[in-house]
Design an enzyme around this catalytic site. Structure first.
Site, short mmCIF file in Angstrom:
data_model
loop_
_atom_site.label_atom_id
_atom_site.label_comp_id
_atom_site.label_asym_id
_atom_site.label_seq_id
_atom_site.Cartn_x
_atom_site.Cartn_y
_atom_site.Cartn_z
N GLN A 123 0.90 -1.13 0.09
CA GLN A 123 -0.01 0.11 -0.18
C GLN A 123 0.72 1.21 -0.02
O GLN A 123 0.22 2.39 0.19
CB GLN A 123 -0.80 0.10 1.25
CG GLN A 123 -1.91 -1.09 1.31
CD GLN A 123 -3.41 -1.03 -0.03
OE1 GLN A 123 -3.15 0.11 -0.43
NE2 GLN A 123 -3.63 -2.05 -0.19
N CYS B 194 -9.29 -7.87 5.07
CA CYS B 194 -8.26 -8.82 5.34
C CYS B 194 -7.19 -8.10 6.57
O CYS B 194 -5.94 -8.55 6.37
CB CYS B 194 -7.56 -8.97 4.28
SG CYS B 194 -8.18 -9.80 2.76
N LYS C 54 -1.59 -3.45 -7.80
CA LYS C 54 -1.96 -2.39 -7.02
C LYS C 54 -1.22 -1.06 -7.48
O LYS C 54 -1.15 -0.01 -6.55
CB LYS C 54 -1.65 -2.52 -5.49
CG LYS C 54 -2.69 -3.69 -4.90
CD LYS C 54 -2.51 -3.68 -3.45
CE LYS C 54 -2.85 -4.95 -2.84
NZ LYS C 54 -4.36 -4.90 -2.41
N1 PMP Z 1 -0.36 -6.20 2.48
C1 PMP Z 1 -0.97 -5.20 2.29
C2 PMP Z 1 -0.77 -4.19 3.09
C3 PMP Z 1 -2.24 -5.14 1.43
O1 PMP Z 1 -3.36 -4.27 1.30
C4 PMP Z 1 -2.46 -6.30 0.70
C5 PMP Z 1 -3.63 -6.42 -0.42
N2 PMP Z 1 -4.80 -6.19 0.25
C6 PMP Z 1 -1.36 -7.40 0.34
C7 PMP Z 1 -0.16 -7.26 1.36
C8 PMP Z 1 -1.73 -8.49 -0.24
O2 PMP Z 1 -1.51 -8.19 -1.58
P1 PMP Z 1 -1.81 -9.39 -2.69
O3 PMP Z 1 -3.22 -9.77 -2.58
O4 PMP Z 1 -1.87 -8.59 -4.05
O5 PMP Z 1 -0.93 -10.37 -2.78
#
Ligand code: PMP
Length: 421
Positions: free
Chosen positions: A218, A379, A241
Site C-alpha cells: 500500500q 483482510c 495495486k
Molecule cells: N499487504 C497489504 C498491506 C495489502 O493491502 C495487501 C492487499 N490488500 C496485501 C499485502 C496482499 O496483496 P496481494 O493480495 O496482491 O498479494
C-alpha cells in the site's frame, strides 16, 4: 523515505505531466457507467485500474513477442528474455535497489511474504525464537509468520497501535529480545492509511542485528519508495495495486541475505545442475524464480511503473494527499460518522462508519449510486478487533480520481445516513 514528503513543500513544486482529463482518458474503465450512472471508482486499495499503455502492451506482447524466457536461442525467446530483464531493471530503479539481482519476480505481495517466511524460517528460525509483526498488518503479513511459528514452535509478537492508528514504537522496542529473528511490518496500512516510520523501525532492529521485511503493497503506488534509504532487508509489493497486471509481484531482498537463503520452490530455471546425486542452485535472481514466471506480467508491470514515473511520482502523491484532505473534511462534516485512522502521515485511504449503519448496507446503497468502495474487514481482522467493530467502509483514492468524485462519495454517504435516519 520520501513517501508523502511535506505536502506544503510539494504544492509549489510538483506538477503532473498530464491534465486530469488526459489521465482519465488513459484509463478506459473510468468512463464506464454502472447502474446507468458514471462509475466512481474508490476501491484502489483493493486493486488499481490499468492505463491503455499497459493494456495495449499486454495485447501486443501476446501478438508479437510470446515465447518462454531464458529457454531458447531463437529470435522470439531472445526478445522476451531481453524485455523481461529490462523490466527487472525498471523495478530496481523504481525502488532504488542497489542491484538488479536483488529483484525477484513473484505472483504478488502475498507470494513474496510467503517466500521469505519459508526460506528465512527454514534457515534461521528455531524453537523458542520470536518474530515481530504489527497489529495493523494485512493477513498476508500475519498468517505466513503464524504458519512458520507453528512449524518451528516459535512465537509471534505484536506491536500495538494507538487509537489514532499510530504504531507504538516504545512497545516495539520493548518487544525485541535476543530471540527475535525477524521483524515484518507494513509500510502503509490498507485500513488506517497510516504511513509507518519504517526507516526508524529498521534502524532499531539493525542495532540488534535483526533483519526487517517491509510490506509495500500500500505504499509503492503513493509516492517515492527508496529501499536503499529505508535500508530494509526485504520489500514486497503487488503489480495490480500499482496500475500493473495481477499475478505479478516483486520481492526485493538484499543480495547477501538472498544468497544465504535456500530456495523455497524447486523446478526449472532455479537450478545450475540437476542430477540424482546432487542438485545445485542457480545464481540470483533465478534461484528464487522456479518454473515459467509471469514474464508478460513483469514486462507490463514495468510499463505501469514507467507510466507513473512519466506522470511524476511526487506530483501523484501530492494530488492524492489533496484528494484525501477533501474526503476527510467532507466525511468528517457528516453527523455521527467516525473515521478509523487519523495518523498525521497517511496514504489516500479513509476508513469510516456512518453511525450505527452496517457497512454492507451502506456499501450496497453506494454501489447503486455508481460508487465503488470496499466494505468489511479488508483482510485485517486484528484491526477490527482493536476497535471492537465488525468492519468499515473504505474509500481508497488514486490520482485519477477527481474532486467531483470525492464530493459524490460524501453526498452518497450523506444520503445513506438520511435514509437510515
Ligand atoms: N499487504 C497489504 C498491506 C495489502 O493491502 C495487501 C492487499 N490488500 C496485501 C499485502 C496482499 O496483496 P496481494 O493480495 O496482491 O498479494
Amino acid at each position: 523515505m520520501r513517501l508523502m514528503r511535506n505536502t506544503m513543500q510539494l504544492k509549489s513544486q510538483m506538477k503532473l505531466s498530464k491534465t486530469i482529463e488526459e489521465i482519465r482518458a488513459d484509463f478506459p474503465i473510468l468512463s464506464m457507467k454502472v447502474h446507468g450512472l458514471p462509475l466512481v471508482y474508490l476501491d484502489n486499495g483493493a486493486t488499481t485500474q490499468k492505463p491503455e499503455q499497459v493494456i495495449r502492451l499486454m495485447d501486443e506482447l501476446y501478438r508479437t513477442a510470446n515465447a518462454n524466457v531464458h529457454r531458447g536461442v531463437h529470435f522470439l525467446s531472445d526478445i522476451v528474455s531481453e524485455k523481461y530483464e529490462s523490466a527487472r531493471e525498471t523495478v530496481r530503479a523504481f525502488i532504488n535497489a542497489q542491484k538488479k539481482e536483488e529483484i525477484i519476480f513473484t505472483a504478488g505481495a502475498t507470494a513474496s511474504i510467503n517466500a521469505v517466511a519459508f526460506s528465512f524460517g527454514e534457515k534461521y528460525v528455531r524453537e523458542g525464537d520470536e518474530i515481530i509483526v504489527s497489529e495493523m498488518e494485512h493477513h498476508a503479513n500475519i498468517v505466513p509468520w503464524q504458519m512458520l511459528c507453528g512449524r518451528k514452535k516459535a512465537n509471534l509478537k505484536v506491536i500495538p497501535f494507538t487509537d489514532e492508528g499510530v504504531l507504538d514504537l516504545e512497545a516495539y522496542r520493548g518487544l525485541i529480545t535476543d530471540r527475535t529473528r525477524i521483524v515484518a511490518v507494513t509500510h502503509a496500512s490498507n485500513v488506517l492509511g497510516t504511513v509507518n516510520p519504517v526507516k526508524e523501525i529498521v534502524a532499531h532492529a539493525h542495532r540488534h542485528g535483526i533483519p526487517v521485511l517491509v510490506d509495500g503493497a500500500q505504499s509503492i503506488q503513493h509516492g517515492v519508495v527508496d529501499v536503499s534509504d529505508i535500508d530494509c532487508d526485504f520489500f514486497v509489493f503487488s503489480g495490480h495495486k500499482v496500475y500493473g497486471p495481477n499475478g505479478i509481484g516483486v520481492l526485493y531482498g538484499k543480495e547477501k541475505l538472498l544468497n544465504d537463503l535456500p530456495p523455497y520452490q524447486g523446478g526449472g530455471d532455479m537450478v545450475a545442475n540437476v542430477s540424482f546425486r546432487k542438485t545445485t542452485w542457480n545464481e540470483l535472481p533465478f534461484k528464487f524464480e522456479a518454473g515459467t514466471t509471469n514474464f508478460t506480467g513483469a514486462i507490463a508491470l514495468a510499463a505501469a511503473l514507467d507510466y507513473l514515473t512519466a506522470l511524476g511520482r511526487e506530483a501523484v502523491a501530492e494530488r492524492e494527499q489533496s484528494l484525501l484532505e477533501r474526503a476527510t473534511a467532507g466525511l468528517s462534516s457528516l453527523r455521527g460518522l467516525r473515521i478509523y485512522g487519523t495518523a498525521p502521515r497517511k496514504v489516500s485511504v479513509v476508513s469510516f462508519l456512518p453511525g450505527d449503519i452496517h457497512q454492507y448496507d451502506a456499501g450496497m446503497i453506494l454501489d447503486k449510486l455508481g460508487i465503488a468502495v470496499r466494505t468489511g474487514t479488508h483482510c485485517a481482522q486484528p484491526v477490527m478487533e482493536r476497535f471492537g467493530i465488525s468492519g468499515t467502509i473504505r474509500a481508497s483514492i488514486a490520482f485519477y480520481n477527481t474532486e467531483e468524485e470525492i464530493d459524490a462519495l460524501v453526498k452518497g454517504v450523506r444520503k445513506v445516513t438520511e435514509m437510515f435516519d
